[in-house]
Design a protein around this motif. Structure first.
Motif, mmCIF file in Angstrom:
data_model
loop_
_atom_site.group_PDB
_atom_site.id
_atom_site.type_symbol
_atom_site.label_atom_id
_atom_site.label_comp_id
_atom_site.label_asym_id
_atom_site.label_seq_id
_atom_site.Cartn_x
_atom_site.Cartn_y
_atom_site.Cartn_z
ATOM 1 N N PRO A 216 108.290 89.784 14.914
ATOM 2 C CA PRO A 216 109.146 88.635 15.255
ATOM 3 C C PRO A 216 110.351 88.529 14.324
ATOM 4 C CG PRO A 216 106.843 87.999 15.342
ATOM 5 C CD PRO A 216 106.869 89.392 14.774
ATOM 6 N N LYS A 217 111.465 88.196 14.942
ATOM 7 C CA LYS A 217 112.724 88.140 14.197
ATOM 8 C C LYS A 217 112.620 87.244 12.960
ATOM 9 C CE LYS A 217 116.454 88.023 16.715
ATOM 10 N NZ LYS A 217 117.625 87.565 17.538
ATOM 11 N N ALA A 218 111.887 86.154 13.079
ATOM 12 C CA ALA A 218 111.767 85.207 11.961
ATOM 13 C C ALA A 218 111.198 85.870 10.712
ATOM 14 C CB ALA A 218 110.893 84.029 12.367
ATOM 15 N N TYR A 219 110.333 86.872 10.903
ATOM 16 C CA TYR A 219 109.707 87.543 9.760
ATOM 17 C C TYR A 219 110.562 88.695 9.217
ATOM 18 C CZ TYR A 219 105.597 84.957 11.301
ATOM 19 O OH TYR A 219 104.722 83.954 11.662
ATOM 20 N N GLN A 220 111.636 89.003 9.929
ATOM 21 C CA GLN A 220 112.531 90.056 9.449
ATOM 22 C C GLN A 220 113.729 89.494 8.678
ATOM 23 O OE1 GLN A 220 113.436 93.418 12.086
ATOM 24 N NE2 GLN A 220 112.078 92.521 13.635
ATOM 25 N N ARG A 221 113.973 88.226 8.806
ATOM 26 C CA ARG A 221 115.147 87.641 8.154
ATOM 27 C C ARG A 221 114.981 87.651 6.640
ATOM 28 N NH1 ARG A 221 118.648 85.943 11.754
ATOM 29 N NH2 ARG A 221 117.980 85.120 13.784
ATOM 30 N N PHE A 222 116.102 87.835 5.935
ATOM 31 C CA PHE A 222 116.039 87.982 4.488
ATOM 32 C C PHE A 222 115.461 86.746 3.825
ATOM 33 C CE2 PHE A 222 119.678 85.241 4.058
ATOM 34 C CZ PHE A 222 119.661 84.817 2.741
ATOM 35 N N PHE A 223 115.705 85.562 4.425
ATOM 36 C CA PHE A 223 115.231 84.349 3.766
ATOM 37 C C PHE A 223 113.717 84.177 3.896
ATOM 38 C CE2 PHE A 223 117.704 82.895 7.608
ATOM 39 C CZ PHE A 223 116.637 82.631 8.447
ATOM 40 N N TYR A 224 113.073 84.933 4.791
ATOM 41 C CA TYR A 224 111.601 84.975 4.827
ATOM 42 C C TYR A 224 111.077 86.115 3.955
ATOM 43 C CZ TYR A 224 106.798 85.382 6.448
ATOM 44 O OH TYR A 224 105.419 85.457 6.476
ATOM 45 N N ARG A 225 111.702 87.285 4.048
ATOM 46 C CA ARG A 225 111.196 88.470 3.338
ATOM 47 C C ARG A 225 111.390 88.368 1.826
ATOM 48 N NH1 ARG A 225 113.269 93.361 4.055
ATOM 49 N NH2 ARG A 225 115.332 92.679 4.730
ATOM 50 N N THR A 226 112.485 87.744 1.383
ATOM 51 C CA THR A 226 112.787 87.733 -0.051
ATOM 52 C C THR A 226 111.748 87.004 -0.888
ATOM 53 O OG1 THR A 226 115.155 87.977 0.399
ATOM 54 C CG2 THR A 226 114.533 87.157 -1.781
ATOM 55 N N PRO A 227 111.270 85.804 -0.499
ATOM 56 C CA PRO A 227 110.216 85.179 -1.310
ATOM 57 C C PRO A 227 108.955 86.042 -1.427
ATOM 58 C CG PRO A 227 111.187 83.566 0.168
ATOM 59 C CD PRO A 227 111.725 84.892 0.578
ATOM 60 N N LEU A 228 108.596 86.766 -0.342
ATOM 61 C CA LEU A 228 107.441 87.656 -0.404
ATOM 62 C C LEU A 228 107.686 88.783 -1.393
ATOM 63 C CD1 LEU A 228 106.774 86.100 2.258
ATOM 64 C CD2 LEU A 228 105.935 88.267 3.190
ATOM 65 N N PHE A 229 108.900 89.328 -1.345
ATOM 66 C CA PHE A 229 109.219 90.437 -2.235
ATOM 67 C C PHE A 229 109.268 89.991 -3.701
ATOM 68 C CE2 PHE A 229 112.670 92.787 -4.406
ATOM 69 C CZ PHE A 229 111.945 93.950 -4.631
ATOM 70 N N LEU A 230 109.832 88.810 -3.957
ATOM 71 C CA LEU A 230 109.866 88.305 -5.336
ATOM 72 C C LEU A 230 108.448 88.127 -5.875
ATOM 73 C CD1 LEU A 230 112.738 85.643 -5.184
ATOM 74 C CD2 LEU A 230 112.870 88.019 -5.978
ATOM 75 N N LYS A 231 107.548 87.655 -5.020
ATOM 76 C CA LYS A 231 106.146 87.511 -5.435
ATOM 77 C C LYS A 231 105.549 88.891 -5.734
ATOM 78 C CE LYS A 231 102.284 84.985 -5.786
ATOM 79 N NZ LYS A 231 101.180 85.926 -5.699
ATOM 80 N N GLN A 232 105.866 89.885 -4.920
ATOM 81 C CA GLN A 232 105.377 91.243 -5.186
ATOM 82 C C GLN A 232 105.869 91.725 -6.546
ATOM 83 O OE1 GLN A 232 106.923 93.198 -1.584
ATOM 84 N NE2 GLN A 232 104.816 93.668 -0.996
ATOM 85 N N LEU A 233 107.158 91.545 -6.813
ATOM 86 C CA LEU A 233 107.715 91.958 -8.102
ATOM 87 C C LEU A 233 106.979 91.291 -9.256
ATOM 88 C CD1 LEU A 233 111.626 92.016 -7.862
ATOM 89 C CD2 LEU A 233 110.084 93.955 -8.022
ATOM 90 N N HIS A 234 106.797 89.985 -9.129
ATOM 91 C CA HIS A 234 106.126 89.221 -10.186
ATOM 92 C C HIS A 234 104.695 89.725 -10.386
ATOM 93 C CE1 HIS A 234 103.783 85.901 -11.895
ATOM 94 N NE2 HIS A 234 104.895 85.528 -12.490
ATOM 95 N N ASP A 235 103.975 89.922 -9.278
ATOM 96 C CA ASP A 235 102.573 90.333 -9.376
ATOM 97 C C ASP A 235 102.433 91.723 -9.983
ATOM 98 O OD1 ASP A 235 101.857 87.933 -8.317
ATOM 99 O OD2 ASP A 235 101.291 88.692 -6.344
ATOM 100 N N PHE A 236 103.311 92.643 -9.583
ATOM 101 C CA PHE A 236 103.228 93.998 -10.136
ATOM 102 C C PHE A 236 103.601 94.019 -11.618
ATOM 103 C CE2 PHE A 236 103.539 95.634 -5.640
ATOM 104 C CZ PHE A 236 102.284 96.238 -5.648
#
Length: 529
Positions: free
Chosen positions: A230-250
């Motif tokens: 779904p387009k909503a899950y591809q938008r940068f404003f949805y993906r970026t918080p997930l990615f920042l959490k990944q960075l923090h966790d790693f």
């Protein structure tokens, strides 16, 4: 969108402004320009109330909350500065009322922002209150919890007593968290295999994070490249918080060097760089050539490493300027088509030299993202050879400059080559024969020659079944294969982090998805020095 808020308001309907009588002797003959720059005049009377004059400008231009707040994911503002490196404090608030209807507008209007009623509880201590909102905490980012679902988030950015504060509200209400993030099991493995104080082991990661520029989300869902997501899950404003959490966790799990690819320039400057600096990491960005608005970034733990140099090399320039690449130029010159393709590729090589603060070991850290087109496998091999020759040259130069130092080489990236591809063969075996089928399959006119690397590299992350997994989309077949590697010279792989469970990868058909912000998966390994 943000609102500037200064300290005091006057209730008088009349408005007057004059110089404080204490400075009358200075101002009688002054022009307005002279008055404005004369630092001896430190206050004005506005409606007979004294106001201090601040002449160093307003350091913060605008503040907005473009990202979507998501439970358990990290959320931060975009701050545009007039004066760089201005220290600020961020105060986070959540709205009392639930936002039960989905916001149809893309963000808060000017009227929404102007309606914010921000005031001081204690101006001297810089304690704020925002009518209709609950104060949550002060810090560089905010991590919503379950109680915040369907509520708007607000931030107050304060640059000190001499400047107005800025307030901004989120463009969308807080969403529930995904059931899990695709990399949660990898984070768990890293924590179970904690490095603790092991100075001889370094944890590395390489990850293509999927540039927003290639998604073309202005099209209807059926036409999207990843139309199963779904387009909503591809938008940068949805993906970026997930990615920042990944960075923090790693980072929290001991990954101290990260090689990223497809890093949007704006995402790096607005989110990645300021975010990782809050956890003691630093990031070096290398933009691709021309108008391409993405590149590669090398992130490292500043508590463990210091950067001694960081350089960007255009592969098309290295082919012409480096003497050892004369053979490559001869080969490409036999085909106008291959030469033109090669010269117009925006591919760059980033080389960051890091020194371990404790042990003194020097790491030559290279990062790249090779050409993607499967019709040009021969050009990928050429690009790989140019990269390896350059990093080896730097490696030998560093050893010559400091023979007493322990120097190692690591090279992460998206090489866009499966293990049976010519780029992988060349790097792993040290040679690609002129008789390799890919030469003529890709360009029947080219006159091939053997490509040789004087020192082959070791794939420290091995060869996973896949690092890129996309499903069929819009009549086009998906792709499943290993494209990402971390190579090494004079380093040994101690252990490799398992890839995410396959059932979780295909839970939503393919990548990206609501729990995976990229079409790639990170690869992680521990190296022993």
């Amino acid at each position: 969108m943000g609102k500037k808020v200064s300290g005091r308001k006057s209730s008088s309907s009349q408005f007057s402004i004059k110089v404080d009588p204490a400075f009358d002797h200075l101002s009688t003959t002054m022009t307005i320009k002279e008055f404005a720059v004369d630092a001896r005049i430190t206050s004005l009377l506005v409606n007979n109330e004294a106001y201090r004059i601040i002449r160093d400008g307003i350091p913060v231009n605008t503040v907005n909350l473009a990202l979507t707040p998501i439970v358990n994911q990290h959320f931060m503002p975009t701050i545009i500065y007039n004066i760089r490196n201005t220290p600020v404090q961020l105060h986070w608030f959540v709205k009392n009322e639930l936002q039960l209807e989905k916001m149809k507008k893309t963000g808060p209007t000017k009227k929404d922002v102007e309606a914010l009623n921000l005031s001081f509880v204690n101006e001297e201590d810089r304690v704020f209150q925002l009518d209709g909102y609950i104060f949550k905490h002060t810090g560089p980012y905010y991590t919503p919890d379950e109680n915040d679902v369907d509520r708007l988030v607000a931030v107050v950015v304060d640059s000190g007593i001499n400047h107005p504060a800025h307030a901004a509200i989120s463009s969308r209400q807080t969403l529930k968290a995904p059931d899990e993030i695709i990399t949660d099991e990898q984070v768990k493995w890293c924590k179970e295999n904690a490095l603790k104080d092991d100075e001889n082991t370094i944890r590395l990661m390489s990850y293509n994070i999927l540039a927003d520029a290639y998604l073309e989300l202005d099209q209807v869902q059926e036409k999207l490249y990843f139309n199963y997501c779904p387009k909503a899950y591809q938008r940068f404003f949805y993906r970026t918080p997930l990615f920042l959490k990944q960075l923090h966790d790693f980072a929290d799990a001991g990954v101290s060097i990260m090689f990223l690819q497809e890093v949007d320039i704006s995402c790096h400057s607005n989110f990645i760089k300021p975010f990782i600096e809050t956890i003691g990491y630093s990031s070096e960005l290398a933009k691709k050539l021309g108008g391409i608005r993405e590149g590669v970034a090398t992130i490292f733990d500043q508590k463990r490493f210091r950067s001694t140099s960081s350089n960007i090399y255009a592969l098309s320039e290295l082919a012409k300027s480096e003497e050892e690449n004369e053979d490559i130029w001869r080969i490409l010159s036999t085909s106008k088509e291959s030469l033109e393709k090669f010269e117009t590729r925006p591919t760059v090589l980033q080389v960051v030299v890091l020194e371990d603060i404790n042990s003194g070991v020097v790491l030559i850290c290279a990062n790249t993202h090779l050409h993607h087109n499967p019709s040009d496998e021969h050009l990928k091999a050429v690009q790989a050879l140019i990269c390896v020759r350059k990093v080896l040259k730097i490696y030998y130069d560093e050893r010559k400059k400091a023979p007493e130092k322990d120097i190692r080489l690591i090279f992460g990236g998206d090489f866009n080559s499966t293990p049976d591809g010519p780029a992988y063969k060349l790097m792993a075996e040290g040679i690609l024969s002129k008789d390799d089928d890919n030469w003529k399959r890709c360009d029947k006119k080219i006159v091939a020659a053997d490509l040789v690397i004087e020192k082959s590299l070791i794939s420290l992350t091995g060869v996973p079944d896949y690092t890129n997994f996309t499903a069929d989309s819009g009549g086009k077949p998906g792709f499943v294969g290993c494209l990402d590697y971390i190579w090494g010279i004079d380093v040994a792989s101690k252990r490799v982090c398992p890839m995410p469970d396959h059932q979780k990868v295909i839970q939503y058909k393919g990548l990206p998805s609501q729990n995976a912000p990229s079409d790639h998966l990170p690869i992680i390994c521990d190296i022993e020095l």
